[in-house]
Scaffold this motif. Structure first.
Motif, PDB file in Angstrom:
ATOM      1  N   SER A  38       1.881   6.416  -2.939  1.00 54.02           N
ATOM      2  CA  SER A  38       2.223   7.393  -2.995  1.00 54.02           C
ATOM      3  C   SER A  38       2.647   7.510  -4.352  1.00 54.02           C
ATOM      4  CB  SER A  38       4.481   6.574  -2.284  1.00 54.02           C
ATOM      5  OG  SER A  38       3.468   6.575  -0.511  1.00 54.02           O
ATOM      6  N   THR A  39       2.054   7.940  -5.633  1.00 51.80           N
ATOM      7  CA  THR A  39       2.140   7.792  -6.558  1.00 51.80           C
ATOM      8  C   THR A  39       2.585   9.043  -7.422  1.00 51.80           C
ATOM      9  OG1 THR A  39      -0.352   9.512  -6.211  1.00 51.80           O
ATOM     10  CG2 THR A  39      -0.286   7.346  -6.906  1.00 51.80           C
ATOM     11  N   ASN A  40       2.857  10.227  -6.268  1.00 53.56           N
ATOM     12  CA  ASN A  40       4.355  11.239  -6.682  1.00 53.56           C
ATOM     13  C   ASN A  40       5.565  11.013  -6.330  1.00 53.56           C
ATOM     14  OD1 ASN A  40       1.497  13.068  -7.016  1.00 53.56           O
ATOM     15  ND2 ASN A  40       1.806  13.427  -4.655  1.00 53.56           N
ATOM     16  N   GLN A  41       5.598   9.608  -5.519  1.00 59.89           N
ATOM     17  CA  GLN A  41       7.120   9.324  -5.393  1.00 59.89           C
ATOM     18  C   GLN A  41       7.348   8.083  -5.569  1.00 59.89           C
ATOM     19  OE1 GLN A  41       5.026  10.877  -2.167  1.00 59.89           O
ATOM     20  NE2 GLN A  41       5.693  12.683  -2.997  1.00 59.89           N
ATOM     21  N   VAL A  42       6.398   7.226  -6.509  1.00 54.33           N
ATOM     22  CA  VAL A  42       6.745   5.817  -6.702  1.00 54.33           C
ATOM     23  C   VAL A  42       6.089   5.952  -7.956  1.00 54.33           C
ATOM     24  CG1 VAL A  42       6.453   3.475  -6.821  1.00 54.33           C
ATOM     25  CG2 VAL A  42       6.814   4.912  -4.535  1.00 54.33           C
ATOM     26  N   LYS A  43       6.662   5.834  -9.447  1.00 56.43           N
ATOM     27  CA  LYS A  43       6.150   5.456 -10.387  1.00 56.43           C
ATOM     28  C   LYS A  43       6.191   3.615 -11.022  1.00 56.43           C
ATOM     29  CE  LYS A  43       6.029   7.276 -15.309  1.00 56.43           C
ATOM     30  NZ  LYS A  43       6.202   8.358 -16.063  1.00 56.43           N
ATOM     31  N   ILE A  44       5.484   3.510 -11.484  1.00 54.28           N
ATOM     32  CA  ILE A  44       5.154   1.685 -11.482  1.00 54.28           C
ATOM     33  C   ILE A  44       5.422   1.589 -13.324  1.00 54.28           C
ATOM     34  CG2 ILE A  44       4.181  -0.861 -11.833  1.00 54.28           C
ATOM     35  CD1 ILE A  44       5.515   0.415  -8.688  1.00 54.28           C
ATOM     36  N   HIS A  45       6.330   0.372 -14.051  1.00 47.96           N
ATOM     37  CA  HIS A  45       6.080   1.031 -14.872  1.00 47.96           C
ATOM     38  C   HIS A  45       6.436  -1.051 -15.235  1.00 47.96           C
ATOM     39  CE1 HIS A  45       8.548   4.630 -16.032  1.00 47.96           C
ATOM     40  NE2 HIS A  45       8.736   4.478 -14.901  1.00 47.96           N
ATOM     41  N   GLY A  46       4.930  -0.792 -15.819  1.00 38.88           N
ATOM     42  CA  GLY A  46       4.259  -2.633 -16.453  1.00 38.88           C
ATOM     43  C   GLY A  46       4.596  -2.772 -17.331  1.00 38.88           C
TER      44      GLY A  46
ATOM     45  N   ASP B  44       1.018  -1.283   0.163  1.00 39.56           N
ATOM     46  CA  ASP B  44       0.087   0.020  -0.305  1.00 39.56           C
ATOM     47  C   ASP B  44       0.858   1.385  -0.231  1.00 39.56           C
ATOM     48  OD1 ASP B  44      -2.818  -1.163   0.376  1.00 39.56           O
ATOM     49  OD2 ASP B  44      -2.445  -1.123   2.496  1.00 39.56           O
ATOM     50  N   CYS B  45       1.873   1.243   0.594  1.00 39.06           N
ATOM     51  CA  CYS B  45       3.152   2.189   1.082  1.00 39.06           C
ATOM     52  C   CYS B  45       3.191   3.185  -0.343  1.00 39.06           C
ATOM     53  CB  CYS B  45       3.863   2.059   1.903  1.00 39.06           C
ATOM     54  SG  CYS B  45       5.293   1.769   1.360  1.00 39.06           S
ATOM     55  N   LEU B  46       3.504   1.371  -1.525  1.00 38.06           N
ATOM     56  CA  LEU B  46       3.427   1.947  -2.970  1.00 38.06           C
ATOM     57  C   LEU B  46       2.483   2.269  -3.479  1.00 38.06           C
ATOM     58  CD1 LEU B  46       6.345  -1.239  -3.984  1.00 38.06           C
ATOM     59  CD2 LEU B  46       7.020   1.346  -1.868  1.00 38.06           C
ATOM     60  N   SER B  47       1.692   1.754  -3.806  1.00 37.58           N
ATOM     61  CA  SER B  47       0.717   2.059  -5.168  1.00 37.58           C
ATOM     62  C   SER B  47       0.094   3.203  -4.269  1.00 37.58           C
ATOM     63  CB  SER B  47       0.138   1.126  -4.652  1.00 37.58           C
ATOM     64  OG  SER B  47      -0.775   0.794  -2.835  1.00 37.58           O
TER      65      SER B  47
END
Length: 444
Positions: free
Chosen positions: A51-59, A46-49
């Motif tokens: 934190s959209t301003n600090q974490v970006k997921i490249h699927g 949850d802490c990653l999903s």
């Protein structure tokens, strides 16, 4: 203050790569922006999903399922992964360093090294195991070209890294001796969500599990109000005054988590359960067992079919895929953990045991080289070599359950040692061992 940048590469499902997610979480706490490249198949922390301003997921996009000979399929899959990974890397803002999970090292190490060389970015590898040893599982000839190529890539490109982490002292020595790589040992440690829970929380979990699994439903059929019982499960009961107790005739819970891969032979556990069934079926000294096997993976359907054909009356087996929040609670509610991870290289340690220890749960673990860096027989669990030894350990642990007085001293030792293990969590361990390395790289 300008936030520094890190990129984490997992050529696998991010949600099933907890150690790399913990790295990301720790970097967030050190004021980093984090970009994660990998497959988005299951839920992430949850802490990653959030934190959209600090974490970006490249699927990444999975290689399509096509019917090809295994060697040819591996070749085309590597090309596909190389291109998709390179495209993802080009799309990110240049980070201070890239932290790569190995395995898989093919084509990950080559592609990330190339990017880091061209952009002058620090290249860091976290060695969980070896790609070549995993590829060698079930292959008669260790001279297989694919295996030799994978080993060459790991040795060649691993040596080009700026820094390395590994999961055991045994792997550190092997990397030094055979790859000429100097790695920092970063043991896995459980984060705070893996901890013992109260009986009240266990009862809530059992009530929730009973909605999907009848094995958790109360079997007594009594008029609850007559006995002052407000609600009941197969293991616990809550009274109208709010108090909660265990049932004296409750089943014992054993739990094992797995990725259902060839490096975990669940046939060993099934054989041990059959032996327990046959030798205790008519004895009141041994409880019924509720066996929970969690996880997803390629061999799950194979073992579910085997389980469906077993004739068991004293043992129930369920194979749920648990919600992220429920998994630690299931471990904390169990009476014994089972680990069948034997390690293709003999140099890594099972994170599932780390999670169990974090919850205060002792384990029975199948033996392999370097396991004693985590599980010490008779001090925080038991080590077995085969299904017969596992069955004997189950009978020893659960005889006269839950009041086996002959095990009082053993259980006290386990509790003491597990509390000591719990005193060092991932956050503190990472800060102590990983942060000095990564901080020095990000300062360049």
């Amino acid at each position: 203050m300008t936030r520094k940048r890190a990129c984490i590469v997992v050529l696998g499902d991010i949600g099933r790569s907890p150690r790399m997610q913990y790295h990301a979480q720790s970097l967030l706490q050190e004021n980093f922006n984090v970009e994660i490249i990998g497959y988005s198949e299951t839920q992430i922390l949850d802490c990653l999903s959030s934190s959209t301003n600090q974490v970006k997921i490249h699927g990444l996009t999975q290689f399509p399922e096509i019917n090809l000979p295994s060697t040819l399929k591996y070749f085309f899959k590597s090309i596909w992964q190389s291109l998709s990974l390179l495209i993802a890397l080009i799309s990110i803002t240049r980070p201070n360093f890239i932290l790569v999970q190995n395995p898989p090292g093919v084509p990950t190490l080559v592609v990330v090294w190339l990017y880091c060389t061209l952009t002058r970015t620090h290249f860091v590898i976290d060695w969980h195991n070896y790609t070549h040893s995993i590829l060698a599982i079930g292959v008669p000839s260790k001279n297989n070209f694919t295996i030799r190529l994978a080993k060459w890539i790991e040795r060649k490109f691993g040596a080009k890294s700026s820094a390395n982490f590994c999961v055991t002292k045994a792997m550190k020595e092997d990397l030094r001796k055979n790859f000429e790589i100097n790695a920092t040992v970063l043991y896995d440690r459980a984060p705070l969500q893996f901890q013992p829970i109260s009986l009240k929380d266990k009862h809530k979990l059992f009530m929730k599990m009973s909605e999907s699994y009848p094995e958790f439903l109360a079997k007594d059929g009594r008029d609850f109000q007559e006995y002052g019982v407000l609600e009941s499960t197969a293991l616990t009961q809550k009274f109208t005054d709010g108090s909660i107790t265990y049932k004296t005739d409750r089943p014992a819970i054993i739990v094992s988590s797995t990725s259902w891969t060839p490096d975990e032979d669940f046939g060993v556990l099934l054989e041990a359960l059959e032996e327990y069934e046959n030798s205790t079926k008519y004895s009141a000294a041994f409880p019924k067992l509720l066996c929970i096997i969690t996880g997803k993976g390629p061999q799950k359907d194979f073992y579910i079919e085997k389980i469906s054909k077993m004739s068991l009356s004293k043992i129930s087996i369920i194979t749920p895929w648990l919600e992220m929040d429920d998994y630690p609670k299931v471990l904390a509610s169990a009476d014994l953990g089972i680990c069948l991870h034997w390690s293709s290289s003999g140099l890594d340690l099972p994170m599932k045991v780390v999670d169990m220890f974090g919850c205060g749960l002792p384990v029975c673990a199948i033996n392999f080289n370097c396991l004693n860096e985590l599980v010490v027989d008779g001090e925080n669990g038991f080590i077995f070599e085969n299904s017969k030894e596992l069955s004997d350990q189950l009978k020893m642990w659960f005889e006269k359950f839950p009041n086996n007085f002959s095990l009082i001293n053993t259980k006290e030792i386990f509790v003491r040692n597990l509390k000591e293990f719990q005193s060092l969590r991932w956050k503190e361990n990472w800060k102590l061992n990983a942060w000095p390395v990564l901080n020095s790289l990000s300062a360049d």
